[in-house]
Design an enzyme around this catalytic site. Structure first.
Site, short mmCIF file in Angstrom:
data_model
loop_
_atom_site.label_atom_id
_atom_site.label_comp_id
_atom_site.label_asym_id
_atom_site.label_seq_id
_atom_site.Cartn_x
_atom_site.Cartn_y
_atom_site.Cartn_z
N ALA A 85 28.40 21.92 93.46
CA ALA A 85 27.73 20.61 93.40
C ALA A 85 27.97 19.85 94.71
O ALA A 85 28.53 18.75 94.72
CB ALA A 85 28.21 19.81 92.19
N ALA B 12 27.97 15.66 101.06
CA ALA B 12 28.31 15.71 102.48
C ALA B 12 29.81 15.95 102.72
O ALA B 12 30.20 16.47 103.76
CB ALA B 12 27.87 14.42 103.17
N HIS C 55 31.76 18.10 101.06
CA HIS C 55 31.94 19.56 101.09
C HIS C 55 31.41 20.12 102.41
O HIS C 55 32.03 21.01 103.01
CB HIS C 55 31.17 20.22 99.94
CG HIS C 55 31.68 19.88 98.57
ND1 HIS C 55 31.00 19.04 97.71
CD2 HIS C 55 32.81 20.24 97.92
CE1 HIS C 55 31.67 18.94 96.58
NE2 HIS C 55 32.78 19.65 96.67
N ASP D 135 41.43 14.18 97.89
CA ASP D 135 42.30 14.62 96.80
C ASP D 135 43.72 14.79 97.37
O ASP D 135 44.22 15.90 97.50
CB ASP D 135 41.77 15.93 96.23
CG ASP D 135 40.38 15.75 95.65
OD1 ASP D 135 40.28 15.33 94.49
OD2 ASP D 135 39.41 15.99 96.37
N SER E 203 31.64 12.24 95.52
CA SER E 203 32.23 13.09 94.49
C SER E 203 31.10 13.74 93.71
O SER E 203 30.05 13.12 93.49
CB SER E 203 33.08 12.24 93.54
OG SER E 203 33.35 12.97 92.36
P1 AMP Z 1 35.73 20.04 94.52
O1 AMP Z 1 34.49 20.86 94.62
O2 AMP Z 1 35.50 18.66 94.02
O3 AMP Z 1 36.86 20.77 93.87
O4 AMP Z 1 36.20 19.80 96.02
C1 AMP Z 1 36.28 20.86 96.93
C2 AMP Z 1 36.91 20.34 98.19
O5 AMP Z 1 36.10 19.29 98.71
C3 AMP Z 1 38.32 19.75 97.99
O6 AMP Z 1 39.15 20.15 99.06
C4 AMP Z 1 38.06 18.27 98.00
O7 AMP Z 1 39.17 17.52 98.44
C5 AMP Z 1 36.92 18.17 99.01
N1 AMP Z 1 36.17 16.93 98.83
C6 AMP Z 1 35.66 16.43 97.69
N2 AMP Z 1 35.09 15.24 97.91
C7 AMP Z 1 35.24 14.97 99.23
C8 AMP Z 1 34.87 13.89 100.08
N3 AMP Z 1 34.21 12.83 99.60
N4 AMP Z 1 35.19 13.96 101.39
C9 AMP Z 1 35.87 15.04 101.88
N5 AMP Z 1 36.23 16.11 101.13
C10 AMP Z 1 35.93 16.07 99.83
#
Ligand code: AMP
Length: 278
Positions: free
Chosen positions: A29, A32, A34, A150, A185
């Site tokens: 999902a 920007a 990611h 995170d 997010s």
């Molecule tokens: P997730 O898919 O939510 O598990 O996140 C995957 C990675 O993307 C993790 O290392 C998160 O910390 C990072 N991430 C999620 N949201 C953001 C954001 N807004 N800015 C930078 N990195 C993010």
């Protein structure tokens, strides 16, 4: 761009892929935030190295079945995003390709996961550590990139790498935000229009409060600002030491003002730095 759905095909692909191998673990999902991690991974890997992105909604890190079921899974657009970002390999296993039905070993973290998100999400960080360690071992990566948004997760992964002598360099990237300040997010799409308009108030409250006096004053200010919204319900709001993540009452070392706020069923997290004042 190559796609692997199980450990055998991943290993096959990576056995022919040049090093360094840089991993970006995600649950998909994409937004920007990611994509910024993928860009950073590309810089570290260089044009000759291999960037691997894993897309896996890890069931063992969810404490609420409804949250797992509602987690968005837009696989086609995620794969297109990886391609645009110049990713070399995408690993997209189903849960049964990651976990054996009779699995009995889990990585457990006992200190940094006690407070903050760990306090209200039992087992969450053990699930994160377990899947991240498996992804490190499956890819044999040299480095892995994580988002600083995170920050508890990042601190715990750094601790796991230190304590278990995992030979992977951990790289962090800054939080990417919407123009109105809301931290990007994958959960933001589940906010109603009203909630989405209200949610940037979290960031505003944290920034305004973080420059005040003692942790007690900071917390009182942030709490009253966030609670002024009838839509927001605070899960936790705390000032913690930036390194140990333990709650602090005085500001003798760098600290972090951190919160998790529910909008309906959607739980958002954010934090702001609090500079030490001695
Ligand atoms: P997730 O898919 O939510 O598990 O996140 C995957 C990675 O993307 C993790 O290392 C998160 O910390 C990072 N991430 C999620 N949201 C953001 C954001 N807004 N800015 C930078 N990195 C993010």
């Amino acid at each position: 761009m190559k796609i692997a759905k199980d450990r055998t095909s991943l290993r096959e692909i990576l056995s022919h892929s040049p090093r360094p191998t840089v991993l970006v673990p995600t649950m998909g999902a994409f937004h920007a935030g990611h994509l910024s991690l993928m860009q950073r991974a590309r810089e570290i890997a260089g044009s000759n190295g291999t960037v691997v992105v894993s897309i896996f909604v890890n069931p063992i890190q969810f404490d609420r079945a409804a949250d797992l079921a509602a987690y968005p899974r837009p696989m086609d657009s995620d794969l297109a995003g990886c391609k645009d970002a110049g990713v070399d390999v995408v690993f997209t296993p189903e849960a049964d390709a990651m976990y054996f039905p009779d699995r009995s070993i889990t990585v457990t973290e006992t200190l940094l996961s006690r407070d903050l998100c760990g306090a209200t999400r039992p087992g969450h960080f053990d699930g994160v550590c377990t899947v991240v360690l498996k992804l490190f071992l499956l890819t044999g990566c040299d480095a892995a990139v994580f988002g600083g948004k995170d920050f508890q997760q990042l601190a715990i992964i750094r601790r796991m790498v230190r304590d278990l002598d995992v030979p992977v360099e951990i790289i962090s990237c800054p939080t990417v935000r919407e123009p109105d300040g809301l931290a990007m997010s994958s959960r933001n799409v589940r906010l109603t229009t009203e909630q989405r308009e209200d949610a940037p108030g979290i960031r505003k409250a944290l920034l305004e409060a973080a420059s005040l006096g003692t942790p007690a004053e900071i917390l009182a200010s942030a709490r009253s600002q966030i609670e002024a919204s009838p839509l927001a319900r605070i899960d936790y709001l705390t000032v913690v030491d930036a390194e140990t993540l333990q709650p602090v009452r005085t500001l003798e070392r760098p600290a972090i003002l951190a919160t998790a706020v529910f909008y309906g069923e959607v739980r958002l997290i954010d934090h702001a730095s609090v500079n030490c004042r001695v």
